[in-house]
Design a protein around this motif. Sequence first.
Motif, short mmCIF file in Angstrom:
data_model
loop_
_atom_site.label_atom_id
_atom_site.label_comp_id
_atom_site.label_asym_id
_atom_site.label_seq_id
_atom_site.Cartn_x
_atom_site.Cartn_y
_atom_site.Cartn_z
N LEU A 164 -27.73 -1.43 12.54
CA LEU A 164 -26.29 -1.23 12.48
C LEU A 164 -25.58 -2.56 12.64
N THR A 165 -24.32 -2.60 12.22
CA THR A 165 -23.48 -3.78 12.39
C THR A 165 -22.13 -3.36 12.95
N MET A 166 -21.61 -4.13 13.88
CA MET A 166 -20.29 -3.85 14.44
C MET A 166 -19.21 -4.45 13.54
N ILE A 167 -18.16 -3.64 13.27
CA ILE A 167 -17.04 -4.11 12.44
C ILE A 167 -15.71 -4.08 13.19
N SER A 168 -15.73 -3.61 14.43
CA SER A 168 -14.56 -3.67 15.32
C SER A 168 -15.09 -3.44 16.73
N LYS A 169 -14.19 -3.31 17.71
CA LYS A 169 -14.68 -3.19 19.08
C LYS A 169 -15.58 -1.97 19.27
N GLN A 178 -20.38 -8.31 21.65
CA GLN A 178 -21.35 -8.85 20.71
C GLN A 178 -20.72 -9.55 19.51
N GLY A 179 -19.46 -9.24 19.22
CA GLY A 179 -18.80 -9.81 18.05
C GLY A 179 -18.80 -8.84 16.89
N THR A 180 -18.02 -9.15 15.87
CA THR A 180 -17.88 -8.25 14.72
C THR A 180 -17.83 -9.03 13.41
N TYR A 181 -18.08 -8.30 12.32
CA TYR A 181 -17.91 -8.83 10.97
C TYR A 181 -16.72 -8.13 10.31
N ASP A 182 -16.01 -8.86 9.47
CA ASP A 182 -14.96 -8.27 8.66
C ASP A 182 -15.58 -7.61 7.43
#
Length: 256
Positions: free
Chosen positions: A51-56, A130-134
């Motif tokens: 999975l990837t985080m895209i917001s909080k 962890q940070g996010t990607y747009d």
Amino acid sequence: MRLVAILALANLTAFAGNKSICGKTDDRALSTNPKIGRLLDSRSGDGGCTLTMISKSCGVSAGHCLSVLKVAEFNTSESVNGNIQHPEAKDVYDIDQKSIQSKNGGPGNDWAVFKVLPNNETGLYAGDVQGTYDVSFEIPEIGDVLRITGYGLDSEPSKNLAQQTHTGALQSVGTATRDTDDEDNWNGRPYSRLTHTVDTMGGNSGSTIIRESDEKIIGIHTHGGCSSWGGANQGTLIAKHTELTQAIKSCLNSDK
């Protein structure tokens, strides 16, 4: 050592989707990207998807990974004797089961959008820590350099189901077999399928496809198709998938 890899492969059959290496060599390299996590069916799980985080609190993955959309862990280490190593409790998060929106319709229509709950110990959100990607909602160009990072199988014990990354090129957009020329009446998503030449293996399901030039997510990796002599792996393009685009924007808006 080989036995470990074989057993892991058997356990991940449901998520493999014939993910494959493009060319004669596996060019994936170990990585430590905190924005990209491993999905498990429990806190003691032994592998699953990516999975990837895209917001909080918003994450994205593949729809066929639904059975492991339970727990997300970040900042993982290399495997030991082929077995995954779980991170500290502060880097492990539960998935909000009521928030999951997903489809498992094959290449071009395989996606999941969901909420990741705050950490049980810290009370903090994964995206904030962890940070996010747009996400890009624009159609990419053929030949764009893409990067995929995820938790795929590997014959090398230390790399097996540990985080690895590789780059390749976007090969095609909007190609699929269908029985009608009427897009509105077609049950699949012919124009949201993309193909690429990034090395992947089972466990990479749900890995985001990131355009290197601007580090924005343009799709979700879901299926294989590469071989030692050619071919291409497959995924779902965000820009040409209305339902996925709406699900992502709805989740993002809820975090504002």
